[in-house]
Design a protein around this motif. Structure first.
Motif, mmCIF file in Angstrom:
data_model
loop_
_atom_site.group_PDB
_atom_site.id
_atom_site.type_symbol
_atom_site.label_atom_id
_atom_site.label_comp_id
_atom_site.label_asym_id
_atom_site.label_seq_id
_atom_site.Cartn_x
_atom_site.Cartn_y
_atom_site.Cartn_z
ATOM 1 N N PRO A 29 0.795 -1.235 0.004
ATOM 2 C CA PRO A 29 0.175 0.010 0.033
ATOM 3 C C PRO A 29 1.066 1.181 -0.068
ATOM 4 C CG PRO A 29 -0.862 -1.516 1.464
ATOM 5 C CD PRO A 29 0.479 -2.172 1.184
ATOM 6 N N TRP A 30 0.387 2.442 -0.733
ATOM 7 C CA TRP A 30 1.210 3.473 -0.943
ATOM 8 C C TRP A 30 0.141 4.590 -0.975
ATOM 9 C CZ3 TRP A 30 6.393 3.736 -1.132
ATOM 10 C CH2 TRP A 30 6.782 5.166 -1.534
ATOM 11 N N PRO A 31 0.720 5.736 -0.202
ATOM 12 C CA PRO A 31 -0.404 6.977 -0.077
ATOM 13 C C PRO A 31 -0.341 7.800 -1.428
ATOM 14 C CG PRO A 31 1.829 7.416 0.893
ATOM 15 C CD PRO A 31 1.659 5.985 0.603
ATOM 16 N N GLY A 32 -1.395 8.242 -1.612
ATOM 17 C CA GLY A 32 -1.635 9.282 -2.731
ATOM 18 C C GLY A 32 -2.301 8.373 -3.701
ATOM 19 N N GLU A 33 -2.473 9.167 -4.810
ATOM 20 C CA GLU A 33 -3.417 8.657 -5.965
ATOM 21 C C GLU A 33 -2.751 8.566 -7.346
ATOM 22 O OE1 GLU A 33 -7.050 10.976 -6.216
ATOM 23 O OE2 GLU A 33 -7.428 11.029 -4.115
#
Length: 225
Positions: A29-33
């Motif tokens: 999982p990685w923050p942002g879009e």
């Protein structure tokens, strides 16, 4: 969260032991879009000898979470989203297509970013939700978890095993020559084996899945991988 893997040399005396090499990766999982920004940061920070990975961007919404991404790989099974979560359905709908489209975008971005590198990393990691956690997270037509039904559990394991090959082929084409590493996540396995997964109503728990069945499901998927 970062995982560190320590690679040791072969048997030797302390005086002649080779230096130990620490490699780093992350869970997925990685923050942002923005998949382009994520790919550039990950591959920039985790170049050799580290292990870059194909990021999951749950902030993008439906289908970009780990469960939705894995569900989009199922062969001859489809899902959609209901207020209580992902549900198995008869035919693909907009949620299924959205999840598949987001994954295709991520793989295309990976190809573009990796293709522009002078010295591409030798490996790439991808993540999958394992068959038992997948069954705990997906629901049947009646709203109950697929984990309740032996046939549904078996169908999900079969479907995931049938779908992973095409997925890995697409990732391999995006990063030619890189060795693929697959991380299979069974985040719910302790509760699945202990029989503490709640029913949809929350008033009772689902019966424990036998360890022998769990091993059989894993072997089915691992053999396909």
């Amino acid at each position: 969260m970062v995982e560190k893997h320590e690679a040791r040399g072969g048997a030797s005396s302390p005086a002649t032991a080779p230096p130990r090499e620490v490699t780093a990766t992350a869970l997925g999982p990685w923050p942002g879009e923005d998949p382009v920004e994520a790919a550039r940061i990950i591959r920039g920070e985790l170049g050799s000898p580290h292990l870059p990975f194909l990021a999951e961007l749950p902030d993008r919404g439906v289908g970009s979470d780990a469960l939705g991404r894995t569900a989009s790989l199922l062969a001859e099974l489809a899902v959609d989203v209901q207020p209580y979560g992902w549900r198995l359905v008869d035919r693909p709908g907009k949620d299924f297509r959205r999840a598949a489209s987001a994954l295709a975008t991520d793989i295309n971005v990976l190809a573009d970013v990796a293709g522009a590198e002078e010295n591409p990393a030798a490996e790439i990691k991808v993540q999958l939700v394992g068959p038992l956690s997948l069954a705990a997270g997906l629901h049947l037509h009646n709203g109950e978890r697929a984990l309740l039904d032996y046939g549904a559990r078996r169908d999900l394991a079969d479907s995931l095993a049938a779908g992973v090959g095409g997925y890995l082929s697409r990732v391999a084409a995006a990063v030619p020559g890189a060795r693929l590493v697959v991380q299979m996540d069974e985040s719910e396995i302790a509760a699945v084996l202990a029989g503490t997964i709640p029913t949809s109503s929350g008033y009772r728990t689902l019966r424990a899945v036998p360890a022998s069945e769990a091993r059989e499901s894993w072997r089915l998927v691992l053999d396909a991988l």
